[in-house]
Design a protein around this motif. Structure first.
Motif, PDB file in Angstrom:
ATOM      1  N   ALA A  80      -4.620   1.742   3.793  1.00 21.57           N
ATOM      2  CA  ALA A  80      -4.196   1.168   2.513  1.00 21.57           C
ATOM      3  C   ALA A  80      -5.403   0.907   1.616  1.00 21.57           C
ATOM      4  CB  ALA A  80      -3.400  -0.118   2.744  1.00 21.57           C
ATOM      5  N   ALA A  83      -6.555   4.263   0.289  1.00 17.68           N
ATOM      6  CA  ALA A  83      -5.658   4.707  -0.789  1.00 17.68           C
ATOM      7  C   ALA A  83      -5.934   3.930  -2.068  1.00 17.68           C
ATOM      8  CB  ALA A  83      -4.197   4.532  -0.368  1.00 17.68           C
ATOM      9  N   GLY A  84      -6.150   2.633  -1.946  1.00 11.14           N
ATOM     10  CA  GLY A  84      -6.461   1.817  -3.122  1.00 11.14           C
ATOM     11  C   GLY A  84      -7.760   2.237  -3.787  1.00 11.14           C
ATOM     12  N   GLY A 110      -2.711   1.929  -6.866  1.00  9.25           N
ATOM     13  CA  GLY A 110      -3.925   1.589  -6.126  1.00  9.25           C
ATOM     14  C   GLY A 110      -4.045   0.091  -5.915  1.00  9.25           C
ATOM     15  N   SER A 113      -1.762  -0.826  -3.241  1.00 13.39           N
ATOM     16  CA  SER A 113      -2.336  -0.418  -1.951  1.00 13.39           C
ATOM     17  C   SER A 113      -3.342  -1.457  -1.451  1.00 13.39           C
ATOM     18  CB  SER A 113      -3.014   0.943  -2.065  1.00 13.39           C
ATOM     19  OG  SER A 113      -2.071   1.948  -2.335  1.00 13.39           O
ATOM     20  N   GLY A 117      -2.931  -3.583   1.953  1.00 13.93           N
ATOM     21  CA  GLY A 117      -4.004  -3.623   2.947  1.00 13.93           C
ATOM     22  C   GLY A 117      -4.349  -5.040   3.371  1.00 13.93           C
TER      23      GLY A 117
END
Length: 133
Positions: A80, A83-84, A110, A113, A117
């Motif tokens: 995560a 991805a962010g 993002g 994400s 996370g």
């Protein structure tokens, strides 16, 4: 074996992103002239540096997480954050350099994400054993 390779990749990704955040800040300070572009670079770089450190933290605490479900959550948190970094920081960098484009709506994804996370990392903390597993 798989876990070791994955941790090495996450660590390398964290290190590269930490360096890129520093390079982006230098670029914004010494090359860019547009105030909005400079601001976008600084925001992207701040989030990039913070989440590179978060990835480093995931790698460092991972050996102390025992249950399989919590180890899986550590991997999920790392993914995560990655991805962010790509969606949020990457979008802001692209907006700063190229102007708003079709990629611009990806920035909020993002940000989400990053939030996912942190939430998953918090859940994974319940798998902390206090000893290397």
């Amino acid at each position: 074996m798989f876990t070791t390779v994955l941790l090495r990749l996450v660590l390398a990704f964290a290190a590269v992103n930490g360096g890129l955040a520093v390079a982006g800040g230098a670029y914004a300070t010494h090359v860019l002239t547009d105030a909005h572009a400079i601001e976008l670079f600084h925001i992207a770089g701040r989030y990039q540096a913070d989440h590179a450190l978060a990835l480093l933290g995931v790698v460092l605490i991972r050996p102390w997480i025992s249950p399989l479900w919590a180890r899986f959550l550590m991997v999920l948190a790392a993914l995560a954050f990655i991805a962010g970094l790509i969606l949020f920081s990457g979008t802001l960098y692209a907006d700063a350099l190229l102007g708003a484009g079709p990629w611009s709506p990806l920035a909020p994804a993002g940000g989400i994400s990053f939030l996912v996370g942190w939430a998953v990392l918090a859940l994974g903390a319940f798998g902390w054993s206090g000893r290397r597993g």
